[in-house]
Motif scaffolding. Structure first.
Motif, PDB file in Angstrom:
ATOM      1  N   GLN A   4     -11.137 108.305 -51.563  1.00 55.18           N
ATOM      2  CA  GLN A   4     -12.336 108.461 -50.757  1.00 55.18           C
ATOM      3  C   GLN A   4     -13.632 108.143 -51.487  1.00 55.18           C
ATOM      4  N   GLY A   5     -13.588 108.077 -52.799  1.00 59.63           N
ATOM      5  CA  GLY A   5     -14.812 107.806 -53.539  1.00 59.63           C
ATOM      6  C   GLY A   5     -15.818 108.906 -53.348  1.00 59.63           C
ATOM      7  N   GLU A   6     -17.066 108.527 -53.109  1.00 61.06           N
ATOM      8  CA  GLU A   6     -18.142 109.507 -52.960  1.00 61.06           C
ATOM      9  C   GLU A   6     -18.501 109.751 -51.501  1.00 61.06           C
ATOM     10  N   LYS A   7     -17.661 109.325 -50.569  1.00 58.38           N
ATOM     11  CA  LYS A   7     -17.960 109.477 -49.150  1.00 58.38           C
ATOM     12  C   LYS A   7     -17.865 110.947 -48.742  1.00 58.38           C
ATOM     13  N   ARG A   8     -18.492 111.254 -47.622  1.00 55.93           N
ATOM     14  CA  ARG A   8     -18.451 112.600 -47.096  1.00 55.93           C
ATOM     15  C   ARG A   8     -17.821 112.568 -45.718  1.00 55.93           C
ATOM     16  N   ALA A   9     -17.011 113.541 -45.435  1.00 60.99           N
ATOM     17  CA  ALA A   9     -16.400 113.650 -44.115  1.00 60.99           C
ATOM     18  C   ALA A   9     -17.387 114.293 -43.144  1.00 60.99           C
ATOM     19  N   GLU A  10     -17.110 114.165 -41.863  1.00 59.38           N
ATOM     20  CA  GLU A  10     -17.905 114.802 -40.824  1.00 59.38           C
ATOM     21  C   GLU A  10     -16.990 115.655 -39.957  1.00 59.38           C
ATOM     22  N   THR A  11     -17.594 116.547 -39.198  1.00 57.21           N
ATOM     23  CA  THR A  11     -16.812 117.432 -38.346  1.00 57.21           C
ATOM     24  C   THR A  11     -17.209 117.276 -36.884  1.00 57.21           C
ATOM     25  N   ALA A  12     -16.270 117.593 -36.010  1.00 60.43           N
ATOM     26  CA  ALA A  12     -16.509 117.621 -34.569  1.00 60.43           C
ATOM     27  C   ALA A  12     -15.761 118.821 -34.013  1.00 60.43           C
ATOM     28  N   GLN A  38      -3.526 112.373 -33.816  1.00 58.62           N
ATOM     29  CA  GLN A  38      -2.972 111.016 -33.763  1.00 58.62           C
ATOM     30  C   GLN A  38      -4.008 109.935 -34.062  1.00 58.62           C
ATOM     31  N   VAL A  39      -5.261 110.300 -34.181  1.00 50.36           N
ATOM     32  CA  VAL A  39      -6.331 109.302 -34.345  1.00 50.36           C
ATOM     33  C   VAL A  39      -6.442 108.870 -35.806  1.00 50.36           C
ATOM     34  N   PRO A  40      -6.354 107.573 -36.096  1.00 47.69           N
ATOM     35  CA  PRO A  40      -6.567 107.090 -37.470  1.00 47.69           C
ATOM     36  C   PRO A  40      -7.968 107.463 -37.952  1.00 47.69           C
ATOM     37  N   GLY A  41      -8.049 107.976 -39.153  1.00 43.91           N
ATOM     38  CA  GLY A  41      -9.332 108.397 -39.692  1.00 43.91           C
ATOM     39  C   GLY A  41      -9.572 109.887 -39.596  1.00 43.91           C
ATOM     40  N   VAL A  42      -8.763 110.577 -38.810  1.00 38.76           N
ATOM     41  CA  VAL A  42      -8.871 112.038 -38.739  1.00 38.76           C
ATOM     42  C   VAL A  42      -8.152 112.630 -39.943  1.00 38.76           C
ATOM     43  N   ILE A  43      -8.861 113.451 -40.679  1.00 34.74           N
ATOM     44  CA  ILE A  43      -8.314 114.050 -41.898  1.00 34.74           C
ATOM     45  C   ILE A  43      -7.562 115.335 -41.594  1.00 34.74           C
ATOM     46  N   SER A  44      -8.135 116.182 -40.733  1.00 31.05           N
ATOM     47  CA  SER A  44      -7.475 117.438 -40.370  1.00 31.05           C
ATOM     48  C   SER A  44      -7.986 117.914 -39.024  1.00 31.05           C
ATOM     49  N   VAL A  45      -7.148 118.680 -38.342  1.00 33.96           N
ATOM     50  CA  VAL A  45      -7.529 119.315 -37.079  1.00 33.96           C
ATOM     51  C   VAL A  45      -7.069 120.766 -37.141  1.00 33.96           C
ATOM     52  N   VAL A  59     -10.988 123.217 -31.152  1.00 30.30           N
ATOM     53  CA  VAL A  59     -10.453 122.587 -32.362  1.00 30.30           C
ATOM     54  C   VAL A  59     -11.619 122.073 -33.206  1.00 30.30           C
ATOM     55  N   ARG A  60     -11.461 122.205 -34.507  1.00 26.63           N
ATOM     56  CA  ARG A  60     -12.438 121.644 -35.446  1.00 26.63           C
ATOM     57  C   ARG A  60     -11.777 120.460 -36.150  1.00 26.63           C
ATOM     58  N   ILE A  61     -12.395 119.301 -35.989  1.00 24.54           N
ATOM     59  CA  ILE A  61     -11.841 118.052 -36.504  1.00 24.54           C
ATOM     60  C   ILE A  61     -12.665 117.598 -37.704  1.00 24.54           C
ATOM     61  N   VAL A  62     -12.007 117.317 -38.785  1.00 22.32           N
ATOM     62  CA  VAL A  62     -12.651 116.719 -39.954  1.00 22.32           C
ATOM     63  C   VAL A  62     -12.203 115.260 -39.994  1.00 22.32           C
ATOM     64  N   PHE A  63     -13.169 114.348 -40.028  1.00 24.65           N
ATOM     65  CA  PHE A  63     -12.812 112.933 -39.964  1.00 24.65           C
ATOM     66  C   PHE A  63     -13.612 112.109 -40.975  1.00 24.65           C
ATOM     67  N   ASP A  64     -13.049 110.965 -41.305  1.00 26.31           N
ATOM     68  CA  ASP A  64     -13.658 110.023 -42.245  1.00 26.31           C
ATOM     69  C   ASP A  64     -14.508 109.034 -41.453  1.00 26.31           C
ATOM     70  N   VAL A  69     -18.639 117.839 -44.467  1.00 27.30           N
ATOM     71  CA  VAL A  69     -17.945 118.650 -45.454  1.00 27.30           C
ATOM     72  C   VAL A  69     -17.441 117.733 -46.545  1.00 27.30           C
ATOM     73  N   GLU A  70     -17.220 118.305 -47.708  1.00 29.20           N
ATOM     74  CA  GLU A  70     -16.743 117.505 -48.818  1.00 29.20           C
ATOM     75  C   GLU A  70     -15.313 117.038 -48.574  1.00 29.20           C
ATOM     76  N   LEU A  71     -15.017 115.808 -48.950  1.00 28.85           N
ATOM     77  CA  LEU A  71     -13.660 115.302 -48.903  1.00 28.85           C
ATOM     78  C   LEU A  71     -12.870 115.879 -50.062  1.00 28.85           C
ATOM     79  N   PRO A  72     -11.529 115.738 -50.059  1.00 30.74           N
ATOM     80  CA  PRO A  72     -10.722 116.299 -51.140  1.00 30.74           C
ATOM     81  C   PRO A  72     -11.222 115.865 -52.508  1.00 30.74           C
TER      82      PRO A  72
END
Length: 343
Positions: free
Chosen positions: A180-188, A204-211, A239-244, A168-171
């Motif tokens: 974030q530049g041009e990076k794209r987030a991923e989901t789990a 609590q995990v570093p790199g997790v953008i949203s849950v 839960v749907r996790i968006v992470f960098d 998914v697109e980052l902010p």
């Protein structure tokens, strides 16, 4: 020994109780009231009950709660933010985390009490099994307690929308671009018991953008919490996790998921029983599937009888607003999720 057991039953844990006032119980009532079971959410006759009066102990008839202290928490069981003084006793639950509530007169199991959820100004929720109660109507009507928590969901978002493999697109905007530049987030997407606990642990995990807590894996569109709790929609609490991916990876999250819940427990998680609490990994790409398969095989090789399902991701329906960030808002820790090293 039989005499002692009968004596304990009649006396009760808190002193003498007149045997004549003890009401006969059905097998299901015995399962809950005597053996500390739990009825299915949204199945009890008093969950959506708004008549004015007093709620009494089903076993001994002692008055426990007033209707003026009852409110709608959306949890699936009758909720009260206060008890009749001296009527309810609090004891540590056998799970070591929760606080059980019992009738102070006969010791019959009522449910559990939770504090700090901010549903009402009293900041207390007695979560009580309907089957543990009887109701006596009031002679004069009184005003009903207004609903505290609105029921409703938000629009569903198909898993993996916006990018292949669950990306998914980052902010957007200057701030997002700067960070974030041009990076794209991923989901789990993971399901492992009550989504409140999984959500908190993953946040609590570093790199997790949203849950986000929600429902997936079922066959009813736009399900509500009440519908999912019936066990008839096929959905799991997930839960749907968006992470960098520059800061963490799918394998790290999948490992943690398998270490914060019991992947060997079938049909529930901890004290929460029902298919909606099953253990399941929803993969969004062949790469995620390969990682998950390898981790599950590793656990099996270590002797774990893994029951975790592995399923392609499908539509994810966000849960109602009052389910989101539950433990962050409450200011406490999960009661049925804890870290256990397995890898």
């Amino acid at each position: 020994m039989r005499f002692i057991l009968v004596l304990l039953f009649v006396l009760g844990p808190l002193g003498p109780v007149n045997a004549k006032i003890m009401k006969p119980l059905t097998p299901e009532e015995q399962r809950v009231i005597l053996h500390k079971g739990t009825e299915r959410p949204f199945s009890g006759k008093y969950e959506n009950h708004h008549e004015s009066g007093t709620y009494h102990c089903r076993r001994c008839g002692a008055p426990l709660y007033r209707s003026s202290d009852k409110f709608d928490s959306g949890c699936g069981w009758p909720s009260f933010d206060d008890e009749i003084p001296g009527a309810v006793k609090r004891v540590p639950d056998a799970d070591g985390r929760r606080t059980e509530i019992v009738c102070a007169r006969c010791g019959g199991h009522l449910g559990h009490v939770f504090e700090g959820e901010r549903f009402t100004p009293k900041n207390t929720r007695h979560c009580v099994n309907s089957i543990s109660l009887d109701f006596a109507p009031a002679e004069q009507p009184v005003a009903l307690v207004s609903e505290i928590v609105p029921v409703g969901g938000t629009a569903a978002v198909p898993a993996g929308s916006g990018a292949a493999g669950g990306g998914v697109e980052l902010p957007s905007g200057p701030a997002g671009a700067k960070e974030q530049g041009e990076k794209r987030a991923e989901t789990a997407i993971f399901a492992g018991g009550c989504f409140w606990g999984v959500e908190y642990m993953m946040q609590q995990v570093p790199g997790v953008i949203s849950v986000e807590s929600g429902y997936t894996g079922g066959h009813v569109p736009n399900p509500t919490y009440q519908q999912v709790c019936t066990g008839r929609t096929g959905h799991a609490e997930a839960v749907r996790i968006v992470f960098d991916p520059a800061k963490t990876d799918y394998e790290t999250l999948a490992k943690l998921f398998l270490e914060i819940h019991d992947p060997t427990q079938a049909g529930g998680q901890g004290p929460d029983v029902g298919d909606q609490y099953r253990s399941e990994i929803y993969y969004a790409s062949p790469g995620q599937r390969a990682v998950a398969e390898r981790l599950l095989d590793t656990l099996r090789a270590k002797g774990y009888s893994v029951v975790t399902r592995l399923t392609p991701a499908s539509v994810f329906y966000p849960a109602e607003a009052y389910h989101q960030d539950y433990y962050e808002r409450k200011g406490t820790l999960p009661y049925c999720h804890k870290y256990t090293r397995r890898f």
